[in-house]
Design a protein around this motif. Sequence first.
Motif, PDB file in Angstrom:
ATOM      1  N   THR A  63       0.776  -0.867  -0.026  1.00  0.00           N
ATOM      2  CA  THR A  63       0.171   0.004  -0.122  1.00  0.00           C
ATOM      3  C   THR A  63       0.868   1.389  -0.017  1.00  0.00           C
ATOM      4  OG1 THR A  63      -0.212  -0.048   2.505  1.00  0.00           O
ATOM      5  CG2 THR A  63      -2.017  -0.901   1.205  1.00  0.00           C
ATOM      6  N   GLY A  66      -1.904   4.412   1.965  1.00  0.00           N
ATOM      7  CA  GLY A  66      -2.953   3.641   2.711  1.00  0.00           C
ATOM      8  C   GLY A  66      -3.761   2.869   1.539  1.00  0.00           C
ATOM      9  N   TYR A  70      -2.697  -4.744   0.758  1.00  0.00           N
ATOM     10  CA  TYR A  70      -2.544  -5.178   2.159  1.00  0.00           C
ATOM     11  C   TYR A  70      -1.790  -6.586   2.281  1.00  0.00           C
ATOM     12  CZ  TYR A  70      -6.867  -2.864   1.390  1.00  0.00           C
ATOM     13  OH  TYR A  70      -7.717  -1.793   0.656  1.00  0.00           O
ATOM     14  N   TYR A  71      -1.086  -6.987   1.069  1.00  0.00           N
ATOM     15  CA  TYR A  71      -0.116  -8.123   1.277  1.00  0.00           C
ATOM     16  C   TYR A  71       1.358  -7.745   1.648  1.00  0.00           C
ATOM     17  CZ  TYR A  71       1.465 -12.758  -0.264  1.00  0.00           C
ATOM     18  OH  TYR A  71       1.934 -14.066  -0.360  1.00  0.00           O
ATOM     19  N   ASN A 100      10.129 -13.230   6.531  1.00  0.00           N
ATOM     20  CA  ASN A 100       9.340 -14.322   7.212  1.00  0.00           C
ATOM     21  C   ASN A 100       8.586 -15.241   6.204  1.00  0.00           C
ATOM     22  OD1 ASN A 100       9.230 -13.766   9.666  1.00  0.00           O
ATOM     23  ND2 ASN A 100       8.190 -11.421   9.296  1.00  0.00           N
ATOM     24  N   ARG A 102       7.213 -14.607   3.186  1.00  0.00           N
ATOM     25  CA  ARG A 102       6.448 -14.297   2.092  1.00  0.00           C
ATOM     26  C   ARG A 102       7.355 -13.300   1.037  1.00  0.00           C
ATOM     27  NH1 ARG A 102       1.013 -10.920   3.754  1.00  0.00           N
ATOM     28  NH2 ARG A 102       0.572 -12.848   4.668  1.00  0.00           N
ATOM     29  N   PHE A 132      -2.437  10.769   9.055  1.00  0.00           N
ATOM     30  CA  PHE A 132      -2.121   9.374   8.827  1.00  0.00           C
ATOM     31  C   PHE A 132      -0.642   9.071   8.832  1.00  0.00           C
ATOM     32  CE2 PHE A 132      -1.839   5.807   5.575  1.00  0.00           C
ATOM     33  CZ  PHE A 132      -2.620   4.813   6.299  1.00  0.00           C
ATOM     34  N   ILE A 135       0.376   7.762  12.102  1.00  0.00           N
ATOM     35  CA  ILE A 135      -0.423   6.431  12.257  1.00  0.00           C
ATOM     36  C   ILE A 135       0.515   5.487  11.756  1.00  0.00           C
ATOM     37  CG2 ILE A 135      -2.390   5.154  12.091  1.00  0.00           C
ATOM     38  CD1 ILE A 135      -2.816   7.071  14.336  1.00  0.00           C
ATOM     39  N   PRO A 138       4.833   4.484  12.859  1.00  0.00           N
ATOM     40  CA  PRO A 138       5.029   4.831  14.444  1.00  0.00           C
ATOM     41  C   PRO A 138       6.754   5.186  14.575  1.00  0.00           C
ATOM     42  CG  PRO A 138       4.436   2.485  14.156  1.00  0.00           C
ATOM     43  CD  PRO A 138       4.247   3.225  12.669  1.00  0.00           C
TER      44      PRO A 138
ATOM     45  N   ARG B  34      -1.578 -16.196   1.319  1.00  0.00           N
ATOM     46  CA  ARG B  34      -1.758 -15.776   2.370  1.00  0.00           C
ATOM     47  C   ARG B  34      -1.408 -16.614   3.704  1.00  0.00           C
ATOM     48  NH1 ARG B  34      -2.890 -10.562   3.505  1.00  0.00           N
ATOM     49  NH2 ARG B  34      -3.730  -9.110   1.729  1.00  0.00           N
ATOM     50  N   TYR B 317      -7.219   4.760  11.373  1.00  0.00           N
ATOM     51  CA  TYR B 317      -6.605   3.477  11.916  1.00  0.00           C
ATOM     52  C   TYR B 317      -6.958   2.470  10.907  1.00  0.00           C
ATOM     53  CZ  TYR B 317      -5.587   5.959  15.989  1.00  0.00           C
ATOM     54  OH  TYR B 317      -5.047   6.848  16.865  1.00  0.00           O
ATOM     55  N   HIS B 319      -7.829   2.756   7.578  1.00  0.00           N
ATOM     56  CA  HIS B 319      -7.282   3.033   6.158  1.00  0.00           C
ATOM     57  C   HIS B 319      -6.079   2.036   5.795  1.00  0.00           C
ATOM     58  CE1 HIS B 319      -6.469   5.389   2.726  1.00  0.00           C
ATOM     59  NE2 HIS B 319      -5.386   5.809   2.945  1.00  0.00           N
ATOM     60  N   GLY B 320      -6.238   1.311   4.715  1.00  0.00           N
ATOM     61  CA  GLY B 320      -4.963   0.550   4.194  1.00  0.00           C
ATOM     62  C   GLY B 320      -4.758  -0.779   4.852  1.00  0.00           C
ATOM     63  N   THR B 321      -5.941  -1.360   5.523  1.00  0.00           N
ATOM     64  CA  THR B 321      -5.829  -2.666   6.310  1.00  0.00           C
ATOM     65  C   THR B 321      -6.903  -3.446   5.805  1.00  0.00           C
ATOM     66  OG1 THR B 321      -7.276  -2.108   7.907  1.00  0.00           O
ATOM     67  CG2 THR B 321      -5.209  -1.266   8.480  1.00  0.00           C
ATOM     68  N   ARG B 392      -1.024  -0.965  14.387  1.00  0.00           N
ATOM     69  CA  ARG B 392      -1.404   0.485  14.429  1.00  0.00           C
ATOM     70  C   ARG B 392      -1.135   1.020  16.008  1.00  0.00           C
ATOM     71  NH1 ARG B 392      -3.962   1.994   8.821  1.00  0.00           N
ATOM     72  NH2 ARG B 392      -2.161   1.297   7.629  1.00  0.00           N
ATOM     73  N   LYS B 395       2.160  -1.266  17.398  1.00  0.00           N
ATOM     74  CA  LYS B 395       3.109  -0.925  16.607  1.00  0.00           C
ATOM     75  C   LYS B 395       4.122  -2.140  16.176  1.00  0.00           C
ATOM     76  CE  LYS B 395       3.305   3.506  18.243  1.00  0.00           C
ATOM     77  NZ  LYS B 395       3.974   4.905  19.010  1.00  0.00           N
ATOM     78  N   ASP B 397       5.883  -5.265  13.806  1.00  0.00           N
ATOM     79  CA  ASP B 397       6.250  -4.938  12.416  1.00  0.00           C
ATOM     80  C   ASP B 397       4.976  -5.672  11.454  1.00  0.00           C
ATOM     81  OD1 ASP B 397       8.373  -4.822  10.380  1.00  0.00           O
ATOM     82  OD2 ASP B 397       7.863  -6.819  10.186  1.00  0.00           O
ATOM     83  N   PHE B 398       4.961  -5.098  10.291  1.00  0.00           N
ATOM     84  CA  PHE B 398       3.958  -5.970   9.392  1.00  0.00           C
ATOM     85  C   PHE B 398       3.738  -7.191   9.145  1.00  0.00           C
ATOM     86  CE2 PHE B 398       2.584  -7.186   5.146  1.00  0.00           C
ATOM     87  CZ  PHE B 398       1.339  -6.392   5.114  1.00  0.00           C
ATOM     88  N   MET B 399       5.262  -7.589   8.903  1.00  0.00           N
ATOM     89  CA  MET B 399       5.110  -9.311   8.768  1.00  0.00           C
ATOM     90  C   MET B 399       4.736 -10.052  10.115  1.00  0.00           C
ATOM     91  SD  MET B 399       4.932 -10.559   5.656  1.00  0.00           S
ATOM     92  CE  MET B 399       4.897 -12.422   6.267  1.00  0.00           C
ATOM     93  N   GLU B 400       5.273  -9.536  11.089  1.00  0.00           N
ATOM     94  CA  GLU B 400       4.886 -10.221  12.533  1.00  0.00           C
ATOM     95  C   GLU B 400       3.403 -10.402  12.833  1.00  0.00           C
ATOM     96  OE1 GLU B 400       6.634  -9.152  16.501  1.00  0.00           O
ATOM     97  OE2 GLU B 400       7.809  -7.706  15.142  1.00  0.00           O
ATOM     98  N   GLN B 402       1.083 -10.123  10.278  1.00  0.00           N
ATOM     99  CA  GLN B 402       0.595 -10.978   9.054  1.00  0.00           C
ATOM    100  C   GLN B 402       0.661 -12.655   9.573  1.00  0.00           C
ATOM    101  OE1 GLN B 402      -0.793 -10.180   6.053  1.00  0.00           O
ATOM    102  NE2 GLN B 402      -0.825  -8.115   7.076  1.00  0.00           N
ATOM    103  N   ASN B 403       1.859 -12.783  10.369  1.00  0.00           N
ATOM    104  CA  ASN B 403       1.889 -14.203  10.860  1.00  0.00           C
ATOM    105  C   ASN B 403       0.925 -14.468  11.752  1.00  0.00           C
ATOM    106  OD1 ASN B 403       3.939 -14.947   9.086  1.00  0.00           O
ATOM    107  ND2 ASN B 403       5.520 -14.324  10.576  1.00  0.00           N
TER     108      ASN B 403
END
Lengths: 152, 447
Positions: A63, A66, A70-71, A100, A102, A132, A135, A138, B34, B317, B319-321, B392, B395, B397-400, B402-403
């Motif tokens: 993204t 935003g 979302y992958y 990880n 992916r 944004f 958010i 961080p 996924r 919060y 947006h983008g999820t 969000r 805080k 990490d993204f991949m953590e 996702q798992n």
Amino acid sequence: MLSKQQARAFFLIGTFVTFLIFIGLTIYSFSDGQDQTNYENITPQVVRGKVIWEENNCMGCHTILGEGAYYAPELTKVVERRGEGLIKAILMSPVPWEPNGRKMVAYGFSAEEADDMIAFFNWIGEIDLNGFDRIVSPLAKDKQLINSQTEN
Amino acid sequence: MKYKSQKVAYWFFALSMLLLTLQIVYGFIMGFARIGMDGLHEFIPFNTARAVHTNLLVVWLLSGFMGAAYYIIPEEAQRELVSVKLAYVQLISLALVGVAAIVGFHLNIWEGRKFLEIPHQLDYLVVANVLLFLALILLTLFRGKRKTTTALVLTMGLLFAALLYLPGMLPFDSQVTDSFFRWWVVHLWVEGVWELIMGGILAFLLIKLTGVDREVIEKWLYVIVGLTFLSGVLGTGHHYYYIGVNKIWLVVGGIFSALEPLAFLAMALFAVNMYRKGEKKHPNKIALFWTLGAAIVSFVGAGLLGFAHTLPQTNLYTHGTLVTAMHAHLAFWGAYAMIVFAIISYSLPNMTGRKLYDGARGRLAFWTTNIGMIGMTMAFGVAGVAQVYLERKYKLDFMEVQNEVSIHFVVLLLCASLFAFGIIMYIIDFVKHGRPTDEALEIIEND
């Protein structure tokens, strides 16, 4: 009770008026003094970065601002979080980057193309996103806090 | 069926079913990726699967809408379609453009702009195709014996949908401006003019299935599409909160998009009330299921679940999820997929002369697809909310994250299997109806 003529008038007038307001607000948003994107900083290099971004459908996993799939991680302010070196290495890697497990497509970009992408990300990172940006990044927020504390 | 040329609709519906099947296959590819099973990564990476999945959705829905128009407009205008041959030309060119775009996505040929990935060169063919379609529909309508509100609203929806494709073709140097005008297409389609198309089809079906007076139904149709535009046009602002444009959209988008569920609520109340009021007991119960189902599920999926994350304070919060994917699945299913299924279920027996509307398979398809899709929506919702908190608020990490949420995608895949089973049942029913035939013209008493 409402007649069919009145119902039609409600539809036509309501639609017409809201469209007019919508167009007016659009013009206002793009008028002088309302820019939040530092438009003047869009260099040819930033535009080249955007073209690479689009030609490879990066939004199909990541993204940005935003928006996307979302992958894979949000890339607004990614340079602040990860640093130029790592991002360039990932973009130029001949084998899939695989955090990880992916996988990212191995694009194997040239150094010049990777620099174009960095320029694009840097321009994105400076946009005022109405809150944004703090958010979604961080780490960038923490860094700002540390900077302001050390200045004090 | 009252006119021979209405049979064209069958082939548009058949194309719809074919592309829907493919869409689901690509959905499964993404679902498995996924949970770490991405063996196809080299040939079909996630971004390809995603572009194929969403673009096929758009093309099969458009094919369904076009089929609906080819069926409805002659009956409403009381004359044959101006040219059946050109309608087939339009069908084949639509299929070719769709296939070319999908093949291109596998070869890294695309525009990389969410939902509008079709490359520029093909955009012109899309425009030519849609112009041909509109010419056929408009000529039929204006040469017809009558111009009903239902036909006008449906045609207006299709005409505006074509016009609104144009802002998406403009090139911009700024990602922000690009995104801004991309939503003119995407938002004003799905939360604007497509609702006109849906409303038009819904009104036609209610007139046929409930026997309530046309004047009453069409009056409320105006009220509903009026509410749609009143809230939906300025509601576009909910896409502009956090993409780098003026803060005024936080206020305007917040207020008007919060009103968007009203149009869907009105649609649901309208459909249910007309059904209660209706004295005619049409034997095609399964078409009635899909018609009322579309009105109700669209209120839940598009109205309520959209409202759940449309306020700027929440959207900051979410947006983008994955919360967006939660809303999108039930919204598209309820509002657009189900109305296409409704018009197919209604028109198929009329075009083929085979009245297969009492079978258990049809009901099984209705319930399993709906339960499957609601389950998928819940899986996306739980994953999305967990993502919002972990990523969000805490805080991580993204991949953590996702798992952590990948287990919900196992649930998603299970529910998707149930959904796919239902779609297979529906398609078996479709095939069992056989081909459309002119002999069906003689069996018109229940149209």
